[in-house]
Design a protein around this motif. Structure first.
Motif, PDB file in Angstrom:
ATOM      1  N   GLY A 297       0.807  -1.216   0.000  1.00  0.00           N
ATOM      2  CA  GLY A 297       0.000   0.000   0.000  1.00  0.00           C
ATOM      3  C   GLY A 297       0.834   1.257   0.000  1.00  0.00           C
ATOM      4  O   GLY A 297       0.413   2.299  -0.529  1.00  0.00           O
ATOM      5  N   ILE A 298       2.019   1.193   0.582  1.00  0.00           N
ATOM      6  CA  ILE A 298       2.923   2.345   0.571  1.00  0.00           C
ATOM      7  C   ILE A 298       3.639   2.455  -0.767  1.00  0.00           C
ATOM      8  O   ILE A 298       3.831   3.551  -1.308  1.00  0.00           O
ATOM      9  N   ILE A 299       4.007   1.320  -1.333  1.00  0.00           N
ATOM     10  CA  ILE A 299       4.837   1.312  -2.539  1.00  0.00           C
ATOM     11  C   ILE A 299       4.057   1.692  -3.795  1.00  0.00           C
ATOM     12  O   ILE A 299       4.506   2.539  -4.587  1.00  0.00           O
ATOM     13  N   LEU A 300       2.907   1.080  -4.023  1.00  0.00           N
ATOM     14  CA  LEU A 300       2.217   1.185  -5.316  1.00  0.00           C
ATOM     15  C   LEU A 300       1.959   2.623  -5.769  1.00  0.00           C
ATOM     16  O   LEU A 300       2.268   2.978  -6.912  1.00  0.00           O
ATOM     17  N   PRO A 301       1.406   3.511  -4.924  1.00  0.00           N
ATOM     18  CA  PRO A 301       1.145   4.870  -5.410  1.00  0.00           C
ATOM     19  C   PRO A 301       2.419   5.678  -5.674  1.00  0.00           C
ATOM     20  O   PRO A 301       2.342   6.740  -6.314  1.00  0.00           O
ATOM     21  N   GLN A 302       3.558   5.214  -5.189  1.00  0.00           N
ATOM     22  CA  GLN A 302       4.795   5.950  -5.409  1.00  0.00           C
ATOM     23  C   GLN A 302       5.521   5.539  -6.692  1.00  0.00           C
ATOM     24  O   GLN A 302       6.614   6.044  -6.979  1.00  0.00           O
TER      25      GLN A 302
ATOM     26  N   VAL B  21       7.590   8.905   9.170  1.00  0.00           N
ATOM     27  CA  VAL B  21       6.319   9.045   9.885  1.00  0.00           C
ATOM     28  C   VAL B  21       6.493   8.643  11.348  1.00  0.00           C
ATOM     29  O   VAL B  21       5.946   9.287  12.249  1.00  0.00           O
ATOM     30  N   GLY B  22       7.279   7.626  11.579  1.00  0.00           N
ATOM     31  CA  GLY B  22       7.443   7.115  12.936  1.00  0.00           C
ATOM     32  C   GLY B  22       8.046   8.110  13.907  1.00  0.00           C
ATOM     33  O   GLY B  22       7.668   8.149  15.080  1.00  0.00           O
ATOM     34  N   ILE B  23       8.961   8.948  13.422  1.00  0.00           N
ATOM     35  CA  ILE B  23       9.612   9.881  14.344  1.00  0.00           C
ATOM     36  C   ILE B  23       8.638  10.917  14.883  1.00  0.00           C
ATOM     37  O   ILE B  23       8.919  11.551  15.908  1.00  0.00           O
ATOM     38  N   THR B  24       7.484  11.077  14.230  1.00  0.00           N
ATOM     39  CA  THR B  24       6.482  11.998  14.776  1.00  0.00           C
ATOM     40  C   THR B  24       5.814  11.414  16.013  1.00  0.00           C
ATOM     41  O   THR B  24       5.104  12.136  16.722  1.00  0.00           O
ATOM     42  N   GLN B  25       6.025  10.116  16.265  1.00  0.00           N
ATOM     43  CA  GLN B  25       5.421   9.454  17.423  1.00  0.00           C
ATOM     44  C   GLN B  25       6.319   9.493  18.649  1.00  0.00           C
ATOM     45  O   GLN B  25       5.948   8.962  19.700  1.00  0.00           O
TER      46      GLN B  25
ATOM     47  N   TRP C 246      12.619   7.261   0.385  1.00  0.00           N
ATOM     48  CA  TRP C 246      12.945   7.248   1.818  1.00  0.00           C
ATOM     49  C   TRP C 246      12.404   8.503   2.500  1.00  0.00           C
ATOM     50  O   TRP C 246      11.894   8.448   3.615  1.00  0.00           O
ATOM     51  N   ASN C 247      12.486   9.640   1.815  1.00  0.00           N
ATOM     52  CA  ASN C 247      12.056  10.909   2.409  1.00  0.00           C
ATOM     53  C   ASN C 247      10.556  11.144   2.323  1.00  0.00           C
ATOM     54  O   ASN C 247      10.056  12.120   2.904  1.00  0.00           O
ATOM     55  N   ALA C 248       9.821  10.300   1.595  1.00  0.00           N
ATOM     56  CA  ALA C 248       8.382  10.506   1.412  1.00  0.00           C
ATOM     57  C   ALA C 248       7.678  10.518   2.774  1.00  0.00           C
ATOM     58  O   ALA C 248       7.952   9.680   3.639  1.00  0.00           O
ATOM     59  N   PHE C 249       6.766  11.461   2.926  1.00  0.00           N
ATOM     60  CA  PHE C 249       6.058  11.567   4.203  1.00  0.00           C
ATOM     61  C   PHE C 249       4.536  11.545   4.032  1.00  0.00           C
ATOM     62  O   PHE C 249       3.845  10.791   4.720  1.00  0.00           O
ATOM     63  N   LEU C 250       4.014  12.359   3.111  1.00  0.00           N
ATOM     64  CA  LEU C 250       2.562  12.548   3.039  1.00  0.00           C
ATOM     65  C   LEU C 250       1.814  11.243   2.794  1.00  0.00           C
ATOM     66  O   LEU C 250       0.897  10.894   3.547  1.00  0.00           O
ATOM     67  N   TRP C 251       2.222  10.505   1.738  1.00  0.00           N
ATOM     68  CA  TRP C 251       1.472   9.276   1.448  1.00  0.00           C
ATOM     69  C   TRP C 251       1.673   8.209   2.526  1.00  0.00           C
ATOM     70  O   TRP C 251       0.690   7.613   2.983  1.00  0.00           O
ATOM     71  N   PRO C 252       2.892   7.913   2.981  1.00  0.00           N
ATOM     72  CA  PRO C 252       3.029   6.937   4.077  1.00  0.00           C
ATOM     73  C   PRO C 252       2.265   7.357   5.333  1.00  0.00           C
ATOM     74  O   PRO C 252       1.763   6.507   6.068  1.00  0.00           O
ATOM     75  N   PHE C 253       2.164   8.659   5.574  1.00  0.00           N
ATOM     76  CA  PHE C 253       1.428   9.147   6.741  1.00  0.00           C
ATOM     77  C   PHE C 253      -0.058   8.827   6.622  1.00  0.00           C
ATOM     78  O   PHE C 253      -0.715   8.480   7.618  1.00  0.00           O
ATOM     79  N   LEU C 254      -0.594   8.900   5.403  1.00  0.00           N
ATOM     80  CA  LEU C 254      -2.015   8.627   5.195  1.00  0.00           C
ATOM     81  C   LEU C 254      -2.302   7.136   5.078  1.00  0.00           C
ATOM     82  O   LEU C 254      -3.373   6.670   5.477  1.00  0.00           O
ATOM     83  N   ALA C 255      -1.371   6.388   4.520  1.00  0.00           N
ATOM     84  CA  ALA C 255      -1.613   4.969   4.223  1.00  0.00           C
ATOM     85  C   ALA C 255      -1.384   4.063   5.420  1.00  0.00           C
ATOM     86  O   ALA C 255      -1.784   2.888   5.374  1.00  0.00           O
ATOM     87  N   VAL C 256      -0.766   4.568   6.469  1.00  0.00           N
ATOM     88  CA  VAL C 256      -0.415   3.720   7.622  1.00  0.00           C
ATOM     89  C   VAL C 256      -0.962   4.346   8.895  1.00  0.00           C
ATOM     90  O   VAL C 256      -0.732   5.528   9.171  1.00  0.00           O
TER      91      VAL C 256
END
Length: 280
Positions: A145-150, A230-234, A210-220
């Protein structure tokens, strides 16, 4: 060139050098400040005045990030998704670029125009469509789900097409006369002649993923499936925000990319130049 002209040139060169160094310092200062702040105790970070070096040097925030968070899992997720995105993007773009450059089929030119026109569509405008599709396929909170849209990267296709266009036609004609298949022509002639381009595009695609944020943030939504960006925001605490901990986590997240850039600087610069040339 007389002495006065030479002096003017020397003065202009010195002024440009000073200005360049000044710009470099301004650009690098936030990075330096983030690293230094991650090495300070929290009470030093929130002081109302500037300290360019820690009064009490500490690595406790890095230890916290490494032992009290799921940063190891986030690293694995980022590596898996970035490598997967890079491989699939390069392979699909390689085939597409070769087909558009060397094969003749109905709709070839409109397809190329469509790829060129895709530059006018910001990726962010497709986020809702991507989310709905990935959700309908049940791929939220998965690597797929993270890979396909990228995988949408028209610039890589166009770079490959341009380089395949530059390969002399004689090579292809000779291979065809020897009964080589299209795959044989591609893998035995065109790819070996463009290894440098493939390497450069692979490195830049990996860094971008590696630097992508917006889509991984929404997809996970599950913490254990987050990428490191995304994880470092936690990395928070029940009693509030700890800036030094977040900065230490950010440094750890950016370290692999910075290392990759330092090791492959020439290739990265080449790929950026190619991409800028296409977009220009």
């Amino acid at each position: 060139m007389n002495a006065d002209t030479a002096k003017r040139f020397n003065a202009a060169g010195a002024a440009i050098t000073v200005f360049t160094v000044f710009c470099a310092v301004v650009w690098a200062f936030p990075i330096y400040w983030g690293i230094v702040s991650s090495l300070k105790p929290e009470d030093e970070v929130v002081r109302p005045y500037i300290e360019l070096w820690p009064e009490n040097l500490t690595f406790q925030h890095y230890w916290f990030a490494l032992t009290e968070t799921q940063i190891g899992r986030w690293y694995i997720n980022s590596i898996a998704t970035a490598v997967g995105t890079t491989i699939l993007t390069i392979v699909t773009s390689l085939f597409a670029g070769y087909a558009i450059s060397q094969l003749r089929f109905p709709g070839r030119q409109p397809l190329y125009w469509l790829i060129l026109a895709s530059f006018m569509v910001p990726t962010q405008t497709l986020i809702i469509n991507h989310f709905v599709l990935i959700a309908d396929m049940g791929l939220l909170n998965t690597w797929a789900g993270i890979i396909l849209p990228q995988l949408i990267s028209p610039v890589v296709i166009i770079v490959y097409k341009q380089f395949f266009d530059q390969v002399p036609k004689d090579f292809r004609e000779a291979a065809v006369m020897d009964n080589a298949t299209e795959f044989g022509v591609l893998f035995k002639i065109y790819i070996p002649m463009n290894w440098g381009v493939t390497t450069a595009l692979s490195i830049v695609t990996f860094i971008w993923s590696w630097n992508a944020f917006l889509w991984p943030f929404l997809a996970v939504t599950k913490t254990e499936m987050m990428t490191i960006t995304v994880g470092i925001t936690q990395v928070t605490d029940a009693f509030g925000v700890y800036y030094a901990r977040q900065l230490a986590s950010a440094v750890l997240a950016g370290f692999p990319v910075a290392l990759a850039y330092l090791l492959f600087q020439r290739r990265v610069t080449q790929a950026i130049t190619l991409s800028a040339g296409i977009k220009g």
